[in-house]
Design an enzyme around this catalytic site. Sequence first.
Site, mmCIF file in Angstrom:
data_model
loop_
_atom_site.group_PDB
_atom_site.id
_atom_site.type_symbol
_atom_site.label_atom_id
_atom_site.label_comp_id
_atom_site.label_asym_id
_atom_site.label_seq_id
_atom_site.Cartn_x
_atom_site.Cartn_y
_atom_site.Cartn_z
ATOM 1 N N GLY A 116 0.821 -1.203 0.000
ATOM 2 C CA GLY A 116 0.000 0.000 0.000
ATOM 3 C C GLY A 116 0.853 1.250 0.000
ATOM 4 O O GLY A 116 0.509 2.262 0.605
ATOM 5 N N ALA A 117 1.978 1.178 -0.700
ATOM 6 C CA ALA A 117 2.982 2.245 -0.647
ATOM 7 C C ALA A 117 2.781 3.325 -1.696
ATOM 8 O O ALA A 117 3.588 4.240 -1.807
ATOM 9 C CB ALA A 117 4.380 1.649 -0.794
ATOM 10 N N GLY A 118 1.698 3.249 -2.443
ATOM 11 C CA GLY A 118 1.488 4.211 -3.506
ATOM 12 C C GLY A 118 1.055 5.584 -3.039
ATOM 13 O O GLY A 118 1.143 6.555 -3.799
ATOM 14 N N ARG A 119 0.597 5.681 -1.788
ATOM 15 C CA ARG A 119 0.151 6.977 -1.274
ATOM 16 C C ARG A 119 0.025 6.909 0.245
ATOM 17 O O ARG A 119 0.203 5.847 0.853
ATOM 18 C CB ARG A 119 -1.206 7.365 -1.873
ATOM 19 C CG ARG A 119 -2.329 6.383 -1.529
ATOM 20 C CD ARG A 119 -3.648 6.832 -2.101
ATOM 21 N NE ARG A 119 -4.730 5.924 -1.714
ATOM 22 C CZ ARG A 119 -6.022 6.174 -1.936
ATOM 23 N NH1 ARG A 119 -6.376 7.301 -2.540
ATOM 24 N NH2 ARG A 119 -6.942 5.307 -1.565
ATOM 25 N N ASP B 241 -1.858 -7.274 -6.532
ATOM 26 C CA ASP B 241 -3.028 -7.435 -5.679
ATOM 27 C C ASP B 241 -2.594 -8.379 -4.567
ATOM 28 O O ASP B 241 -2.396 -9.573 -4.801
ATOM 29 C CB ASP B 241 -4.176 -8.035 -6.491
ATOM 30 C CG ASP B 241 -5.400 -8.364 -5.639
ATOM 31 O OD1 ASP B 241 -5.341 -8.201 -4.397
ATOM 32 O OD2 ASP B 241 -6.421 -8.796 -6.218
ATOM 33 N N TYR C 48 -13.951 -3.678 8.965
ATOM 34 C CA TYR C 48 -12.632 -3.075 9.185
ATOM 35 C C TYR C 48 -12.129 -3.322 10.612
ATOM 36 O O TYR C 48 -10.975 -3.693 10.822
ATOM 37 C CB TYR C 48 -12.739 -1.578 8.899
ATOM 38 C CG TYR C 48 -11.442 -0.809 8.907
ATOM 39 C CD1 TYR C 48 -10.577 -0.860 7.819
ATOM 40 C CD2 TYR C 48 -11.095 -0.007 9.990
ATOM 41 C CE1 TYR C 48 -9.394 -0.121 7.811
ATOM 42 C CE2 TYR C 48 -9.920 0.734 9.994
ATOM 43 C CZ TYR C 48 -9.076 0.671 8.905
ATOM 44 O OH TYR C 48 -7.908 1.403 8.904
ATOM 45 N N THR D 168 -12.955 -5.721 12.652
ATOM 46 C CA THR D 168 -12.628 -7.138 12.810
ATOM 47 C C THR D 168 -11.285 -7.465 12.174
ATOM 48 O O THR D 168 -10.462 -8.184 12.761
ATOM 49 C CB THR D 168 -13.735 -7.998 12.181
ATOM 50 O OG1 THR D 168 -14.974 -7.729 12.841
ATOM 51 C CG2 THR D 168 -13.413 -9.482 12.297
ATOM 52 N N ALA D 169 -11.055 -6.928 10.989
ATOM 53 C CA ALA D 169 -9.785 -7.175 10.307
ATOM 54 C C ALA D 169 -8.611 -6.607 11.096
ATOM 55 O O ALA D 169 -7.573 -7.265 11.251
ATOM 56 C CB ALA D 169 -9.815 -6.574 8.905
ATOM 57 N N LYS D 170 -8.769 -5.399 11.611
ATOM 58 C CA LYS D 170 -7.675 -4.766 12.346
ATOM 59 C C LYS D 170 -7.427 -5.448 13.689
ATOM 60 O O LYS D 170 -6.277 -5.503 14.167
ATOM 61 C CB LYS D 170 -7.976 -3.282 12.539
ATOM 62 C CG LYS D 170 -7.923 -2.471 11.239
ATOM 63 C CD LYS D 170 -6.584 -2.626 10.524
ATOM 64 C CE LYS D 170 -6.400 -1.592 9.417
ATOM 65 N NZ LYS D 170 -5.112 -1.788 8.710
#
Length: 253
Positions: A13-16, A63, A154, A156-158
């Site tokens: 996720g380094a694009g921004r 992805d 979100y 739950t994922a975190k």
Amino acid sequence: MSESPSRVAIVTGAGRGIGAAIAKRLASDGFAVGLVDLDEAGAKAGADAIVAAGGKALGVAADISDAEQVDRAVATVAEQLGAPTVLVNNAGITRDNLLFKMTESDWDAVMNVHLRGAFLMSRATQKYMTEQGWGRIVNLSSTSALGNRGQANYSTAKAGLQGFTKTLAIELGKFGVTVNAIAPGFIETDMTAATAERIGMSFDEFKKAAAQEIPVRRVGQPEDIAHTVSFLVSEGAGFVSGQVVYVAGGPKA
């Protein structure tokens, strides 16, 4: 530069946003950095900026919820930059909604990026770390792990990433690999701007309201997270593992 130039880091996720700030900071610390993002243009632009500043970097499109793409991206970084011994699992998305409105695709999309993505990236990179007897994995959790209205997926994922962090710390510690998580509070990014838009507030109003609830009276910046990552991947943090660091401007998340 505090780290060995021979060390290689991968940031997803380094694009921004936070990921871009982390990649920039690790480059300034002396790491060669593989910037992985679904947005190929963003990843390559970030890498180009690092190279222009005198660093070493590579932008790779992938992805991270797809195992073949993950393996290919990690192999590309290893071939062109060297064995990756630092991984920052930063990539994330939101699909906010109240439970009764949340679709199965909303749920699955968030789980696939945050949890499946972190699992696949960690599995693909750990072999390089264990072979070298040194490694660092940092997972990006969130204060939402403690619960947040409209974010059942979100949150739950975190929260899951925190359990993932502690388990990997136990499994990989004997190989010289530490695993920690950072749980940011309110950080000024495109993602929080989108949240403001969703609830019908201007971003400036949204930030001002948030700052009033934060003890240090300001919202966080991507660089605040990048500084914390810089410490956790350093030699000096070698006895810190399995921890969740809340970077939220105060003791309450």
